[in-house]
Design a protein around this motif. Structure first.
Motif, short mmCIF file in Angstrom:
data_model
loop_
_atom_site.label_atom_id
_atom_site.label_comp_id
_atom_site.label_asym_id
_atom_site.label_seq_id
_atom_site.Cartn_x
_atom_site.Cartn_y
_atom_site.Cartn_z
N VAL A 135 7.92 56.76 -26.60
CA VAL A 135 8.67 55.85 -25.75
C VAL A 135 9.22 54.74 -26.64
O VAL A 135 8.47 54.13 -27.41
N GLY A 136 10.51 54.48 -26.53
CA GLY A 136 11.13 53.40 -27.29
C GLY A 136 11.83 52.44 -26.36
O GLY A 136 12.41 52.85 -25.35
N THR A 137 11.75 51.17 -26.69
CA THR A 137 12.45 50.15 -25.90
C THR A 137 13.21 49.21 -26.82
O THR A 137 12.82 49.00 -27.97
N LEU A 138 14.29 48.67 -26.30
CA LEU A 138 15.06 47.62 -26.97
C LEU A 138 15.27 46.49 -25.98
O LEU A 138 15.55 46.73 -24.80
N SER A 139 15.15 45.27 -26.46
CA SER A 139 15.47 44.09 -25.67
C SER A 139 16.51 43.29 -26.43
O SER A 139 16.27 42.88 -27.57
N PHE A 140 17.66 43.10 -25.81
CA PHE A 140 18.77 42.37 -26.43
C PHE A 140 18.87 40.98 -25.81
O PHE A 140 18.85 40.84 -24.60
N ASP A 141 19.02 39.96 -26.65
CA ASP A 141 19.32 38.61 -26.19
C ASP A 141 20.75 38.32 -26.61
O ASP A 141 21.06 38.34 -27.81
N LEU A 142 21.62 38.10 -25.64
CA LEU A 142 23.05 37.98 -25.90
C LEU A 142 23.58 36.60 -25.53
O LEU A 142 23.15 36.01 -24.53
N LEU A 143 24.52 36.13 -26.32
CA LEU A 143 25.29 34.94 -25.99
C LEU A 143 26.69 35.41 -25.65
O LEU A 143 27.32 36.13 -26.44
N LEU A 144 27.15 35.04 -24.47
CA LEU A 144 28.47 35.49 -24.01
C LEU A 144 29.52 34.46 -24.41
O LEU A 144 29.23 33.27 -24.50
N GLY A 145 30.72 34.93 -24.61
CA GLY A 145 31.82 34.06 -25.05
C GLY A 145 32.24 33.06 -24.00
O GLY A 145 31.42 32.37 -23.41
N ASP A 146 33.51 32.98 -23.73
CA ASP A 146 34.08 32.00 -22.82
C ASP A 146 33.87 32.44 -21.37
O ASP A 146 34.79 32.92 -20.71
N VAL A 147 32.65 32.29 -20.89
CA VAL A 147 32.28 32.69 -19.53
C VAL A 147 31.96 31.43 -18.75
O VAL A 147 31.16 30.61 -19.19
N ARG A 148 32.59 31.29 -17.59
CA ARG A 148 32.43 30.06 -16.82
C ARG A 148 31.70 30.27 -15.48
O ARG A 148 31.48 29.31 -14.75
N SER A 149 31.34 31.51 -15.16
CA SER A 149 30.66 31.75 -13.88
C SER A 149 29.77 32.99 -13.99
O SER A 149 29.93 33.80 -14.92
N LEU A 150 28.87 33.12 -13.03
CA LEU A 150 28.01 34.31 -13.01
C LEU A 150 28.83 35.57 -12.70
O LEU A 150 28.49 36.65 -13.17
N LYS A 151 29.91 35.40 -11.95
CA LYS A 151 30.79 36.54 -11.66
C LYS A 151 31.44 37.06 -12.95
O LYS A 151 31.50 38.27 -13.18
N GLU A 152 31.92 36.16 -13.79
CA GLU A 152 32.49 36.57 -15.09
C GLU A 152 31.42 37.22 -15.96
O GLU A 152 31.69 38.19 -16.67
N LYS A 153 30.22 36.66 -15.92
CA LYS A 153 29.12 37.22 -16.70
C LYS A 153 28.87 38.67 -16.29
O LYS A 153 28.75 39.55 -17.13
N ARG A 154 28.78 38.92 -14.98
CA ARG A 154 28.55 40.29 -14.49
C ARG A 154 29.66 41.22 -14.94
O ARG A 154 29.41 42.38 -15.25
N SER A 155 30.88 40.72 -15.00
CA SER A 155 32.00 41.58 -15.40
C SER A 155 31.93 41.97 -16.88
O SER A 155 32.56 42.93 -17.30
N LEU A 156 31.16 41.23 -17.68
CA LEU A 156 30.94 41.59 -19.08
C LEU A 156 29.68 42.45 -19.27
O LEU A 156 29.68 43.39 -20.05
N VAL A 157 28.62 42.09 -18.55
CA VAL A 157 27.33 42.75 -18.76
C VAL A 157 27.28 44.14 -18.13
O VAL A 157 26.77 45.08 -18.74
N ARG A 158 27.79 44.29 -16.93
CA ARG A 158 27.73 45.59 -16.24
C ARG A 158 28.36 46.73 -17.04
O ARG A 158 27.79 47.81 -17.12
#
Length: 98
Positions: A3-26
């Motif tokens: 079993v292998g796992t990865l955990s990524f910690d990401l900094l998003l660019g010019d994101v101003r809302s949670l809606k924009e964040k979802r549009s990048l992460v999904r």
């Protein structure tokens, strides 16, 4: 079984809302799932719009194959221009682990 796992910690660019964040992460999560048949989800920093945590896991009978797929997943996320990869945590569990 391995079993292998990865955990990524990401900094998003010019994101101003949670809606924009979802549009990048999904799309990142969907691409990981589609291309590499891993289980993946946004798992951390849910309430912050410029940070994201993505976790993924995979099970395989072959340690070499598992390591190769995890390497590919890491390269895919690191290569996305819209995010900055702050850290990656990799865990690997085999049959001989107690």
């Amino acid at each position: 079984m391995y079993v292998g796992t990865l955990s990524f910690d990401l900094l998003l660019g010019d994101v101003r809302s949670l809606k924009e964040k979802r549009s990048l992460v999904r799309p990142i999560v969907a691409e990981l799932q589609r291309k590499y048949a891993v289980s993946a989800a946004e798992v951390d920093h849910m309430d912050l719009h410029r940070r994201a945590g993505i976790g993924l896991a995979m099970v395989s009978g072959d340690a070499g194959h598992l390591s190769d797929v995890l390497d590919r997943c890491e390269r895919l996320v690191a290569g996305r221009p819209e995010v900055e990869l702050l850290s990656v945590r990799r865990r690997f569990h085999g049959d001989d682990d107690d």
